[in-house]
Design a protein around this motif. Structure first.
Motif, PDB file in Angstrom:
ATOM      1  N   GLU A  76      -1.243  -3.520  -8.234  1.00 53.88           N
ATOM      2  CA  GLU A  76      -0.307  -4.117  -7.276  1.00 53.88           C
ATOM      3  C   GLU A  76      -0.889  -4.060  -5.858  1.00 53.88           C
ATOM      4  O   GLU A  76      -0.870  -5.056  -5.125  1.00 53.88           O
ATOM      5  CB  GLU A  76       1.021  -3.370  -7.335  1.00 53.88           C
ATOM      6  CG  GLU A  76       1.977  -3.698  -6.229  1.00 53.88           C
ATOM      7  CD  GLU A  76       3.135  -2.709  -6.148  1.00 53.88           C
ATOM      8  OE1 GLU A  76       4.224  -3.150  -5.766  1.00 53.88           O
ATOM      9  OE2 GLU A  76       2.948  -1.502  -6.444  1.00 53.88           O
ATOM     10  N   ALA A  80      -2.071  -7.187  -3.544  1.00 60.59           N
ATOM     11  CA  ALA A  80      -1.510  -7.394  -2.197  1.00 60.59           C
ATOM     12  C   ALA A  80      -2.635  -7.558  -1.167  1.00 60.59           C
ATOM     13  O   ALA A  80      -2.545  -8.401  -0.273  1.00 60.59           O
ATOM     14  CB  ALA A  80      -0.597  -6.234  -1.819  1.00 60.59           C
ATOM     15  N   THR A  85      -0.094 -10.910  -1.941  1.00 60.62           N
ATOM     16  CA  THR A  85       1.183 -10.992  -2.653  1.00 60.62           C
ATOM     17  C   THR A  85       2.121  -9.927  -2.110  1.00 60.62           C
ATOM     18  O   THR A  85       1.688  -8.960  -1.480  1.00 60.62           O
ATOM     19  CB  THR A  85       1.030 -10.755  -4.169  1.00 60.62           C
ATOM     20  OG1 THR A  85       0.517  -9.438  -4.383  1.00 60.62           O
ATOM     21  CG2 THR A  85       0.132 -11.785  -4.820  1.00 60.62           C
ATOM     22  N   SER A  86       3.383 -10.100  -2.380  1.00 64.77           N
ATOM     23  CA  SER A  86       4.347  -9.048  -2.053  1.00 64.77           C
ATOM     24  C   SER A  86       4.145  -7.910  -3.051  1.00 64.77           C
ATOM     25  O   SER A  86       3.504  -8.087  -4.089  1.00 64.77           O
ATOM     26  CB  SER A  86       5.772  -9.584  -2.176  1.00 64.77           C
ATOM     27  OG  SER A  86       6.034  -9.988  -3.514  1.00 64.77           O
ATOM     28  N   HIS A  87       4.692  -6.767  -2.742  1.00 67.62           N
ATOM     29  CA  HIS A  87       4.669  -5.683  -3.712  1.00 67.62           C
ATOM     30  C   HIS A  87       5.727  -5.959  -4.766  1.00 67.62           C
ATOM     31  O   HIS A  87       6.653  -6.760  -4.555  1.00 67.62           O
ATOM     32  CB  HIS A  87       4.899  -4.339  -3.013  1.00 67.62           C
ATOM     33  CG  HIS A  87       3.692  -3.902  -2.236  1.00 67.62           C
ATOM     34  ND1 HIS A  87       2.635  -3.238  -2.808  1.00 67.62           N
ATOM     35  CD2 HIS A  87       3.359  -4.080  -0.938  1.00 67.62           C
ATOM     36  CE1 HIS A  87       1.713  -3.016  -1.909  1.00 67.62           C
ATOM     37  NE2 HIS A  87       2.128  -3.514  -0.758  1.00 67.62           N
ATOM     38  N   LEU A  88       5.562  -5.342  -5.921  1.00 70.08           N
ATOM     39  CA  LEU A  88       6.508  -5.553  -7.015  1.00 70.08           C
ATOM     40  C   LEU A  88       7.920  -5.206  -6.573  1.00 70.08           C
ATOM     41  O   LEU A  88       8.140  -4.173  -5.939  1.00 70.08           O
ATOM     42  CB  LEU A  88       6.115  -4.691  -8.220  1.00 70.08           C
ATOM     43  CG  LEU A  88       4.853  -5.144  -8.954  1.00 70.08           C
ATOM     44  CD1 LEU A  88       4.296  -4.009  -9.805  1.00 70.08           C
ATOM     45  CD2 LEU A  88       5.150  -6.353  -9.817  1.00 70.08           C
ATOM     46  N   LYS A  89       8.848  -6.078  -6.914  1.00 73.91           N
ATOM     47  CA  LYS A  89      10.261  -5.851  -6.612  1.00 73.91           C
ATOM     48  C   LYS A  89      11.050  -5.993  -7.900  1.00 73.91           C
ATOM     49  O   LYS A  89      10.750  -6.860  -8.723  1.00 73.91           O
ATOM     50  CB  LYS A  89      10.763  -6.870  -5.594  1.00 73.91           C
ATOM     51  CG  LYS A  89      10.101  -6.721  -4.254  1.00 73.91           C
ATOM     52  CD  LYS A  89      10.575  -7.763  -3.276  1.00 73.91           C
ATOM     53  CE  LYS A  89       9.813  -7.555  -1.976  1.00 73.91           C
ATOM     54  NZ  LYS A  89       9.764  -8.693  -1.152  1.00 73.91           N
ATOM     55  N   THR A  97       6.094  -9.902  -8.405  1.00 72.31           N
ATOM     56  CA  THR A  97       5.593 -10.207  -7.072  1.00 72.31           C
ATOM     57  C   THR A  97       5.886 -11.680  -6.817  1.00 72.31           C
ATOM     58  O   THR A  97       6.304 -12.405  -7.716  1.00 72.31           O
ATOM     59  CB  THR A  97       4.067 -10.005  -6.965  1.00 72.31           C
ATOM     60  OG1 THR A  97       3.404 -10.948  -7.810  1.00 72.31           O
ATOM     61  CG2 THR A  97       3.651  -8.590  -7.306  1.00 72.31           C
ATOM     62  N   ASN A  98       5.626 -12.132  -5.610  1.00 70.71           N
ATOM     63  CA  ASN A  98       5.668 -13.565  -5.359  1.00 70.71           C
ATOM     64  C   ASN A  98       4.342 -14.175  -5.813  1.00 70.71           C
ATOM     65  O   ASN A  98       3.390 -13.466  -6.103  1.00 70.71           O
ATOM     66  CB  ASN A  98       5.944 -13.844  -3.884  1.00 70.71           C
ATOM     67  CG  ASN A  98       4.906 -13.237  -2.967  1.00 70.71           C
ATOM     68  OD1 ASN A  98       4.115 -12.375  -3.354  1.00 70.71           O
ATOM     69  ND2 ASN A  98       4.886 -13.677  -1.729  1.00 70.71           N
ATOM     70  N   GLU A 113       0.126 -14.052  -9.821  1.00 74.49           N
ATOM     71  CA  GLU A 113       1.364 -13.283  -9.716  1.00 74.49           C
ATOM     72  C   GLU A 113       1.318 -12.160 -10.743  1.00 74.49           C
ATOM     73  O   GLU A 113       0.598 -12.226 -11.720  1.00 74.49           O
ATOM     74  CB  GLU A 113       2.602 -14.150  -9.934  1.00 74.49           C
ATOM     75  CG  GLU A 113       2.777 -14.620 -11.360  1.00 74.49           C
ATOM     76  CD  GLU A 113       4.054 -15.388 -11.572  1.00 74.49           C
ATOM     77  OE1 GLU A 113       5.098 -14.987 -11.045  1.00 74.49           O
ATOM     78  OE2 GLU A 113       4.002 -16.396 -12.274  1.00 74.49           O
TER      79      GLU A 113
END
Length: 144
Positions: A76, A80, A85-89, A97-98, A113
């Protein structure tokens, strides 16, 4: 008259020299991360598939990778840094991620992703209990 014929012949022969060159996509599915020099031992390639939508207006090759839950934070963070990318949500029932684009060699672009499958684990500290998360790398071969 000869000058006109010579001009047409030159135009015909030189048209490819001045034509816009489009990047050639990978011709076959495969391990795209390894192909563009971003392979990692904690990201395991396991499948590649061909996809399309909108009646074939969009076509792509999509490489699929597995990431062990215990390695998810490292991958992750790498994703990023590498692809922004965003961090995992956690949303509803999975982690994701996005989607972001990364540049391959030359002018090729790949959409990446990371996500988990459906899971009840909703806290990051328990990632190691998730058997696998997944990373997808998509390369569009046709766009409108």
């Amino acid at each position: 008259m000869i000058k006109i014929i010579v001009c047409f012949i030159l135009i015909f022969l030189l048209k490819d020299v001045y034509a816009e060159k489009r990047p050639e996509p990978p011709l076959v599915c495969g391990d795209f991360l390894a192909q563009i020099g971003l392979g990692r031992p904690d990201v395991q390639f396991f499948n590649c598939k061909i996809g399309s939508e909108d009646g074939g207006a969009l076509e792509w090759l999509e490489a699929e990778y597995r990431v062990s839950g215990k390695d998810a934070v490292h991958v992750e963070n790498w994703l990023a840094r590498t692809a922004n990318t965003s961090h995992l949500k956690f949303a509803c029932c999975n982690w994701e991620t996005n989607q972001k684009s990364i540049r391959g060699r030359g002018s090729d672009w790949y959409v990446v992703e990371m996500h988990s499958g459906e899971t009840e684990i909703d806290r990051r500290k328990y990632f190691s209990k998730i058997p696998f998360m997944y990373l997808t790398v998509r390369h569009y071969t046709r766009t409108p």
